[in-house]
Write a protein that holds these residues in place. Structure first.
Motif, PDB file in Angstrom:
ATOM      1  N   UNK A 125      60.242  11.200  63.615  1.00  0.00           N
ATOM      2  CA  UNK A 125      60.175  10.035  62.461  1.00  0.00           C
ATOM      3  C   UNK A 125      60.592  11.062  61.227  1.00  0.00           C
ATOM      4  N   UNK A 126      61.808  10.481  60.493  1.00  0.00           N
ATOM      5  CA  UNK A 126      62.576  10.893  59.229  1.00  0.00           C
ATOM      6  C   UNK A 126      61.205  11.117  58.367  1.00  0.00           C
ATOM      7  N   UNK A 127      61.531  12.439  57.444  1.00  0.00           N
ATOM      8  CA  UNK A 127      60.518  12.747  56.825  1.00  0.00           C
ATOM      9  C   UNK A 127      61.601  13.676  55.223  1.00  0.00           C
ATOM     10  N   UNK A 128      60.579  14.077  54.668  1.00  0.00           N
ATOM     11  CA  UNK A 128      61.388  14.477  53.604  1.00  0.00           C
ATOM     12  C   UNK A 128      61.035  16.313  53.398  1.00  0.00           C
ATOM     13  N   UNK A 129      62.069  16.988  52.572  1.00  0.00           N
ATOM     14  CA  UNK A 129      61.909  18.357  53.296  1.00  0.00           C
ATOM     15  C   UNK A 129      60.250  18.059  52.480  1.00  0.00           C
ATOM     16  N   UNK A 130      59.740  17.973  51.225  1.00  0.00           N
ATOM     17  CA  UNK A 130      58.255  18.244  51.056  1.00  0.00           C
ATOM     18  C   UNK A 130      57.771  18.134  52.232  1.00  0.00           C
ATOM     19  N   UNK A 131      57.542  17.202  52.579  1.00  0.00           N
ATOM     20  CA  UNK A 131      56.798  16.691  53.481  1.00  0.00           C
ATOM     21  C   UNK A 131      56.398  17.135  54.933  1.00  0.00           C
ATOM     22  N   UNK A 132      57.993  17.376  55.534  1.00  0.00           N
ATOM     23  CA  UNK A 132      57.879  18.747  56.479  1.00  0.00           C
ATOM     24  C   UNK A 132      57.669  19.861  55.954  1.00  0.00           C
ATOM     25  N   UNK A 133      57.889  20.867  54.932  1.00  0.00           N
ATOM     26  CA  UNK A 133      57.346  21.105  54.551  1.00  0.00           C
ATOM     27  C   UNK A 133      55.654  21.950  54.760  1.00  0.00           C
ATOM     28  N   UNK A 134      54.825  19.771  53.617  1.00  0.00           N
ATOM     29  CA  UNK A 134      53.184  20.736  53.911  1.00  0.00           C
ATOM     30  C   UNK A 134      52.825  20.558  55.483  1.00  0.00           C
ATOM     31  N   UNK A 135      53.813  19.462  56.356  1.00  0.00           N
ATOM     32  CA  UNK A 135      53.109  19.965  58.080  1.00  0.00           C
ATOM     33  C   UNK A 135      53.140  20.906  58.667  1.00  0.00           C
ATOM     34  N   UNK A 136      54.540  21.484  58.546  1.00  0.00           N
ATOM     35  CA  UNK A 136      54.664  23.356  59.069  1.00  0.00           C
ATOM     36  C   UNK A 136      53.314  23.661  58.009  1.00  0.00           C
ATOM     37  N   UNK A 137      53.778  23.762  56.861  1.00  0.00           N
ATOM     38  CA  UNK A 137      52.423  25.291  56.583  1.00  0.00           C
ATOM     39  C   UNK A 137      50.273  24.477  56.987  1.00  0.00           C
ATOM     40  N   UNK A 138      50.765  23.368  56.957  1.00  0.00           N
ATOM     41  CA  UNK A 138      49.542  22.986  57.264  1.00  0.00           C
ATOM     42  C   UNK A 138      49.129  23.224  58.780  1.00  0.00           C
ATOM     43  N   UNK A 139      50.643  23.262  59.334  1.00  0.00           N
ATOM     44  CA  UNK A 139      50.286  23.945  61.209  1.00  0.00           C
ATOM     45  C   UNK A 139      49.983  25.549  61.182  1.00  0.00           C
ATOM     46  N   UNK A 140      50.932  26.383  60.127  1.00  0.00           N
ATOM     47  CA  UNK A 140      51.467  27.740  59.637  1.00  0.00           C
ATOM     48  C   UNK A 140      51.473  28.013  59.094  1.00  0.00           C
ATOM     49  N   UNK A 141      50.607  28.508  57.689  1.00  0.00           N
ATOM     50  CA  UNK A 141      51.733  29.396  56.798  1.00  0.00           C
ATOM     51  C   UNK A 141      52.354  30.724  57.432  1.00  0.00           C
ATOM     52  N   UNK A 142      53.677  30.517  56.523  1.00  0.00           N
ATOM     53  CA  UNK A 142      54.659  31.312  56.612  1.00  0.00           C
ATOM     54  C   UNK A 142      55.145  32.576  56.945  1.00  0.00           C
TER      55      UNK A 142
END
Length: 661
Positions: A125-142
């Motif tokens: 599903x295409x998402x915006x950059x902010x949504x993508x970052x939020x999903x990655x951060x929820x998975x694991x912080x950089x």
């Protein structure tokens, strides 16, 4: 514990890979390849996919394939990375696409490069950059991802302060009270510290010791400078000097009285008294002759002054009103322009028509809706549109009317101000004519004043005064020589007196400098005592630090199987310097430790960090061929192995996470 497993990593047009798939089957995997075949690129792709950076934490690295001259080999490609991740057994797919943006401008036959775009997809599903970052951060912080996926990141990329922070976060810090309780020699430290902690007190003591040393170094210089400024009184007698000074002062007083008698001769005094009487009579005659004219001149001067003030006031009023007219004109121009824009805007809004296309199919079942429902939806949309349009037109009209009302008010105000300016200008012209006439009258009074020298009595008294002055001059010339002789004697005595007073002042200066030297010597003793006390306090703070180091390093090292950490280093002067060195069997990480030991130490650190944070993420091990036996770890391992025979990157997955590598 949250467990993240890389199931599949797909690269397309990424750093030289047209298409490459790293398939792990959800377990450990080995990637074999000669130098330059793209082993590290796989790790770069994984980190870029999640965080937009390569494995060296660089965001500006080159993604496109370059030719031998460093230019992009092919344009208009989509550069993408996609990963299938198992997160506690649940599959998630992340995809990032980096593309060039080309547009064809009107009249041009070729496309023009306009920049780059990045598209993001989660589970297709295409998402915006902010949504993508939020999903990655929820998975694991950089920051945590970097710590858990690279065995070298902790020791080679983290700064000393950040490594210490991580270690203290794992084991927790030790309180000052615990350290003091562990060492009886520190029993006096709490009373010394007061409200400060040990580190702040140590800094304060070091700073004060440095300041004391500097002061002590300067004190001998200040004493030497004071001694150089001390006058020499070895050949002087203070009492004898005082007697000689009193004698000279008496002689000066006697000579000054003699000079006064010479200057105030008897006959000269009589003639000077008569001159004063004549001057008084001259002033009386002048006042009698000129007083009436002077009174008239004073009245006329007041009248002229008042006219000048009134004229200046009129000019200021005219200037103020002219400035107000200019300001009003500028506002009128601005409001007219604004009204023109509103008129254009009103026409634009008035010309708008409803562009509404209602979906004729049911959003639930897809069947065609009845005609009456379609018509009802259209009518509602049209009514809403017309209501909104009418509100916007009414608002624009109201704003335009307000602007034109303000213009009319300002124009009326300018007309009123112009009338007032004309009235004030007429008053100014009339006043200027009257002012000229008054100044002419004043000048006539001044030129008609009678000269007192033309009066016979005035001339007679003036002649008598001149004769008396001539007589006084002759009398004084005869006494002048004697007066000058006595004056010369007084000057010589004064010179002797000044020399003796300067010698006497040396005793007071000498005593003040002696007192200053004594103060400096006492200050030196006080500073030395304070320095000795501070050195004892500094020793206690350093002993505290040594005790804390022993407790802290023991507590931290107990969390690791192989890695050991040195948090402080003993200096030559006995002080301690904060460090954060990783050791393995006593060998520093960056001081001779071989590559295999570095990797295993890094895995040991990752194991502890994973347990502390409750995360397990894929670990990429570069140069894995240097290690014959990796230590046990619960995380997924992806070994990047240099293999000269593999000219293309070859991936060998293992059936399960525990299979030996």
């Amino acid at each position: 514990m949250k467990r993240i497993v890389l199931e599949r990593l797909t690269l397309r047009n990424f750093k030289g890979f047209k298409e490459f798939v790293l398939d792990t089957n959800g377990g450990n995997a080995d990637a074999y390849g000669d130098n330059g075949t793209g082993k590290t690129t796989a790790f770069d792709a994984f980190t870029w996919l999640l965080f937009g950076k390569d494995s060296q934490n660089k965001a500006d690295f080159e993604i496109k394939e370059l030719d031998s001259s460093g230019k992009v080999r092919r344009h208009k490609l989509e550069h993408e990375v996609e990963a299938d991740l198992l997160i506690n057994g649940r599959r998630r797919t992340f995809r990032r696409v980096f593309s060039e943006k080309w547009t064809k401008k009107r009249g041009s036959v070729t496309d023009s490069f306009e920049g780059h775009t990045t598209d993001y997809f989660i589970d297709g599903i295409p998402v915006k950059a902010g949504e993508y970052k939020d999903e990655v951060d929820a998975l694991i912080k950089e920051d945590l991802f970097k710590l858990l996926t690279s065995p070298t990141f902790f020791n080679e990329q983290l700064k000393k302060e950040e490594r210490r922070k991580e270690l203290l976060g794992i084991c927790g810090d030790i309180t000052d009270a615990e350290v003091i309780h562990s060492n009886p020699a520190l029993s006096r430290l709490p009373a010394i510290l007061g409200e400060r902690d040990v580190e702040n007190h140590r800094k304060a003591v070091v700073a004060r010791c440095k300041a004391i040393n500097k002061e002590i170094e300067e004190l001998p210089i200040r004493i030497s400078e004071a001694q150089r400024n001390q006058p020499d009184i070895s050949e002087l007698d203070e009492d004898l000097l005082q007697e000689d000074i009193e004698d000279l002062r008496s002689r000066i007083q006697a000579k000054e009285e003699e000079m006064l008698r010479i200057r105030n001769g008897g006959e000269t005094a009589v003639k000077e008294k008569r001159i004063r009487e004549i001057e008084s009579e001259l002033i009386g005659i002048q006042s009698r002759l000129q007083s009436a004219v002077l009174d008239q001149m004073a009245i006329k001067r007041d009248e002229v002054g008042q006219m000048h003030r009134e004229f200046d006031s009129l000019r200021r009023q005219i200037g103020d009103k002219q400035l107000q007219i200019k300001s009003n004109k500028q506002t009128i121009e601005f409001r007219n322009q604004h009204a023109g824009r509103l008129k254009t805007k009103w026409s634009e809004v008035n010309s708008q028509v409803l562009e509404h296309q209602h979906n004729e199919n049911c959003p639930t079942c897809g069947q065609t809706l009845p005609a009456e429902q379609i018509q009802e939806a259209h009518s509602k949309a049209e009514a809403d549109f017309n209501r909104g349009k009418a509100q916007r037109l009414e608002q624009i009209s109201a704003e335009g009317k307000a602007a034109m009302d303000e213009v009319r008010q300002l124009e009326q105000n300018n007309a009123r101000l112009q009338d007032e300016i004309e009235q004030l200008t007429k008053q100014s012209t009339d006043l200027q004519e009257r002012l000229g006439a008054a100044e002419a009258e004043l000048e006539a009074l001044r030129s008609g004043m009678k000269d007192p020298a033309a009066d016979p009595e005035y001339r007679q008294l003036q002649t008598e005064k001149e004769d008396l002055q001539e007589d006084i001059k002759r009398l004084r010339e005869s006494a002048g020589q004697e007066y000058n002789r006595v004056q010369q004697v007084v000057n010589e005595i004064r010179l002797q007196l000044r020399e003796l007073e300067e010698d006497l002042a040396k005793f007071d200066q000498y005593q003040k400098i002696e007192e200053r030297i004594s103060e400096i010597e006492k200050q030196e003793q006080s500073l030395a005592a304070e320095f000795e006390r501070l050195q004892e306090e500094l020793f206690l703070t350093e002993e505290f630090t040594r005790s804390k180091v022993a407790l802290l390093e023991s507590k931290i090292n107990s969390k690791f199987k192989y890695a050991r950490f040195r948090l402080f280093e003993e200096q030559i002067n006995g002080g301690l310097k904060e460090v954060c060195d990783t050791l393995y069997n006593g060998v520093p990480y960056d001081g001779g430790l071989n590559n295999a030991a570095r990797i295993n130490v890094g895995l040991d650190i990752i194991n502890t960090l994973s347990e502390h944070y409750g995360f397990s993420a894929p670990i990429f091990i570069d140069n894995a061929e240097a290690v014959t036996q990796l230590i046990d770890t619960e995380a997924q391992l992806i070994r990047l192995v240099v293999s000269e025979k593999d000219k293309k990157l070859r991936v060998v997955p293992h059936n399960n996470m525990q299979e030996a590598i």
